[in-house]
Design a protein around this motif. Structure first.
Motif, PDB file in Angstrom:
ATOM      1  N   THR A 169      -2.607  -0.038  -5.983  1.00 50.53           N
ATOM      2  CA  THR A 169      -2.235   1.235  -6.608  1.00 50.53           C
ATOM      3  C   THR A 169      -0.725   1.417  -6.636  1.00 50.53           C
ATOM      4  O   THR A 169      -0.010   0.972  -5.745  1.00 50.53           O
ATOM      5  N   PHE A 170      -0.255   2.057  -7.709  1.00 50.45           N
ATOM      6  CA  PHE A 170       1.119   2.519  -7.827  1.00 50.45           C
ATOM      7  C   PHE A 170       1.074   4.048  -7.822  1.00 50.45           C
ATOM      8  O   PHE A 170       0.455   4.653  -8.699  1.00 50.45           O
ATOM      9  N   ASP A 171       1.724   4.665  -6.846  1.00 52.87           N
ATOM     10  CA  ASP A 171       1.757   6.130  -6.774  1.00 52.87           C
ATOM     11  C   ASP A 171       0.346   6.706  -6.923  1.00 52.87           C
ATOM     12  O   ASP A 171       0.104   7.643  -7.682  1.00 52.87           O
ATOM     13  N   ASP A 172      -0.594   6.113  -6.184  1.00 44.85           N
ATOM     14  CA  ASP A 172      -2.000   6.550  -6.110  1.00 44.85           C
ATOM     15  C   ASP A 172      -2.775   6.324  -7.406  1.00 44.85           C
ATOM     16  O   ASP A 172      -3.900   6.813  -7.538  1.00 44.85           O
ATOM     17  N   GLU A 173      -2.221   5.579  -8.363  1.00 46.15           N
ATOM     18  CA  GLU A 173      -2.914   5.287  -9.614  1.00 46.15           C
ATOM     19  C   GLU A 173      -3.300   3.810  -9.629  1.00 46.15           C
ATOM     20  O   GLU A 173      -2.471   2.953  -9.346  1.00 46.15           O
ATOM     21  N   PRO A 174      -4.578   3.479  -9.943  1.00 48.91           N
ATOM     22  CA  PRO A 174      -4.983   2.068  -9.948  1.00 48.91           C
ATOM     23  C   PRO A 174      -4.111   1.243 -10.885  1.00 48.91           C
ATOM     24  O   PRO A 174      -3.906   1.602 -12.040  1.00 48.91           O
ATOM     25  N   ALA A 175      -3.589   0.142 -10.379  1.00 46.41           N
ATOM     26  CA  ALA A 175      -2.688  -0.698 -11.174  1.00 46.41           C
ATOM     27  C   ALA A 175      -3.136  -2.142 -11.236  1.00 46.41           C
ATOM     28  O   ALA A 175      -2.758  -2.862 -12.161  1.00 46.41           O
ATOM     29  N   GLY A 176      -3.935  -2.591 -10.275  1.00 46.15           N
ATOM     30  CA  GLY A 176      -4.342  -3.991 -10.262  1.00 46.15           C
ATOM     31  C   GLY A 176      -5.643  -4.188  -9.520  1.00 46.15           C
ATOM     32  O   GLY A 176      -5.964  -3.453  -8.579  1.00 46.15           O
ATOM     33  N   LEU A 177      -6.403  -5.166  -9.962  1.00 45.62           N
ATOM     34  CA  LEU A 177      -7.650  -5.560  -9.310  1.00 45.62           C
ATOM     35  C   LEU A 177      -7.512  -7.020  -8.927  1.00 45.62           C
ATOM     36  O   LEU A 177      -7.301  -7.873  -9.788  1.00 45.62           O
ATOM     37  N   VAL A 178      -7.604  -7.313  -7.623  1.00 42.11           N
ATOM     38  CA  VAL A 178      -7.383  -8.667  -7.113  1.00 42.11           C
ATOM     39  C   VAL A 178      -8.682  -9.215  -6.527  1.00 42.11           C
ATOM     40  O   VAL A 178      -9.319  -8.561  -5.694  1.00 42.11           O
ATOM     41  N   LYS A 179      -9.044 -10.414  -6.962  1.00 44.09           N
ATOM     42  CA  LYS A 179     -10.119 -11.162  -6.332  1.00 44.09           C
ATOM     43  C   LYS A 179      -9.499 -12.425  -5.748  1.00 44.09           C
ATOM     44  O   LYS A 179      -9.053 -13.301  -6.494  1.00 44.09           O
ATOM     45  N   ALA A 180      -9.421 -12.480  -4.418  1.00 42.48           N
ATOM     46  CA  ALA A 180      -8.774 -13.598  -3.737  1.00 42.48           C
ATOM     47  C   ALA A 180      -9.847 -14.480  -3.091  1.00 42.48           C
ATOM     48  O   ALA A 180     -10.736 -13.984  -2.394  1.00 42.48           O
ATOM     49  N   TYR A 181      -9.756 -15.782  -3.351  1.00 48.05           N
ATOM     50  CA  TYR A 181     -10.748 -16.750  -2.857  1.00 48.05           C
ATOM     51  C   TYR A 181     -10.068 -17.718  -1.890  1.00 48.05           C
ATOM     52  O   TYR A 181      -8.946 -18.177  -2.135  1.00 48.05           O
ATOM     53  N   PHE A 182     -10.790 -18.071  -0.794  1.00 49.89           N
ATOM     54  CA  PHE A 182     -10.263 -18.970   0.220  1.00 49.89           C
ATOM     55  C   PHE A 182     -11.338 -19.984   0.612  1.00 49.89           C
ATOM     56  O   PHE A 182     -12.526 -19.623   0.707  1.00 49.89           O
ATOM     57  N   PRO A 183     -10.955 -21.249   0.863  1.00 48.56           N
ATOM     58  CA  PRO A 183     -11.938 -22.220   1.365  1.00 48.56           C
ATOM     59  C   PRO A 183     -12.506 -21.728   2.695  1.00 48.56           C
ATOM     60  O   PRO A 183     -11.761 -21.378   3.607  1.00 48.56           O
ATOM     61  N   LEU A 184     -13.830 -21.711   2.789  1.00 46.82           N
ATOM     62  CA  LEU A 184     -14.454 -21.145   3.984  1.00 46.82           C
ATOM     63  C   LEU A 184     -14.150 -21.961   5.228  1.00 46.82           C
ATOM     64  O   LEU A 184     -14.064 -21.412   6.331  1.00 46.82           O
ATOM     65  N   ASP A 185     -13.950 -23.268   5.092  1.00 47.80           N
ATOM     66  CA  ASP A 185     -13.681 -24.081   6.277  1.00 47.80           C
ATOM     67  C   ASP A 185     -12.340 -23.744   6.913  1.00 47.80           C
ATOM     68  O   ASP A 185     -12.119 -24.033   8.092  1.00 47.80           O
ATOM     69  N   ILE A 186     -11.434 -23.113   6.156  1.00 49.73           N
ATOM     70  CA  ILE A 186     -10.132 -22.723   6.701  1.00 49.73           C
ATOM     71  C   ILE A 186     -10.199 -21.378   7.408  1.00 49.73           C
ATOM     72  O   ILE A 186      -9.626 -21.195   8.491  1.00 49.73           O
TER      73      ILE A 186
END
Length: 263
Positions: A154-171
């Motif tokens: 959010t920027f100043d309480d307004e939605p600005a971005g949607l992030v989907k972050a993926y990581f190898p499970l073995d790490i």
């Protein structure tokens, strides 16, 4: 120069075309905050009716770019340009782990630019079969499980971005990253502590029409595109350790990259 309906192959309704021209002038800085947009002048400039001009200005009002003039007796009041709402962010500044006790770099960099930035965690879960493009980017077999962490920026309480972050499970298996809570200093800081410091990233940026999910979560005005950034983060030995699939609100977000000449 304004383009009339006879001169263009643009099939959008006229009020959307008028809004597009005015939006470009506001976001580019050709028309500054505080400038008045007289309805009569816009009618003449675009060779259209006051009703069409009002429709165009309604579009820009919904995006927060203009507002009606106060204390006017006009039947169709003029409008005033508000601030340039796109916030310039520098992706290269957010790669490094955060300093001890500090929020992750994206928040810090936004605050340096006078933006009240924050993130809200949506979900944390294991994905048995990640999307094919994510598996390829991480160098994994199609059936290799990954961890997904998604959040709203959010920027100043307004939605600005949607992030989907993926990581190898073995790490990340067994670490704080698998819990439904924020990671102190951000995921880059935790990866560095685990022995996988982020050293290089590759961003692929494109403009997209938002999906239904993206439109709802980002609370987008109609007809606003999103910027999609697909980032692959590499650690030692060029091992991919993280993938970010991010969409940013087109009317709020501007990305800035700096380059030096390659030798």
């Amino acid at each position: 120069m304004s383009t009339t309906s006879e001169q263009t192959t643009d099939r959008r309704p006229l009020h959307e075309r008028v809004a597009a021209d005015l939006r470009d002038e506001i976001l580019s800085g050709a028309v500054l905050p505080g400038a008045v947009l007289p309805t009569a002048e816009l009618q003449q400039r675009f060779a259209t009716s006051s009703a069409t001009v009002e429709q165009a200005l309604d579009v820009l009002r919904e995006e927060g770019l203009v507002t009606r003039c106060a204390d006017t007796a006009e039947a169709v009041p003029d409008s005033v340009v508000l601030e340039h709402r796109q916030r310039t962010m520098r992706p290269s500044r957010s790669l490094a782990p955060a300093d001890p006790g500090q929020p992750f770099r994206w928040v810090t960099e936004a605050r340096k630019r006078g933006v009240r930035a924050n993130c809200a965690l949506l979900e944390v879960k294991q994905v048995p079969r990640p999307p094919a493009h994510v598996a390829r980017a991480l160098g994994l077999d199609a059936a290799a499980p990954v961890l997904l962490r998604s959040q709203i920026l959010t920027f100043d309480d307004e939605p600005a971005g949607l992030v989907k972050a993926y990581f190898p499970l073995d790490i990340v298996r067994g670490t704080a990253m698998t819990e439904h809570r924020k990671v102190r200093g951000g995921t880059s800081t935790l990866l560095a502590r685990l022995g996988y410091p982020p050293l290089r990233c590759v961003d692929s940026v494109s403009a997209r029409i938002p999906t239904q999910e993206q439109h709802a979560l980002l609370k987008l005005p109609p007809n606003v595109p999103v910027l999609r950034t697909f980032r692959v983060v590499y650690s030692d030995h060029d091992r991919p350790v993280e993938v970010h699939d991010t969409v940013e609100s087109g009317h709020l977000y501007e990305l800035q990259y700096e380059f030096t000449q390659a030798l």
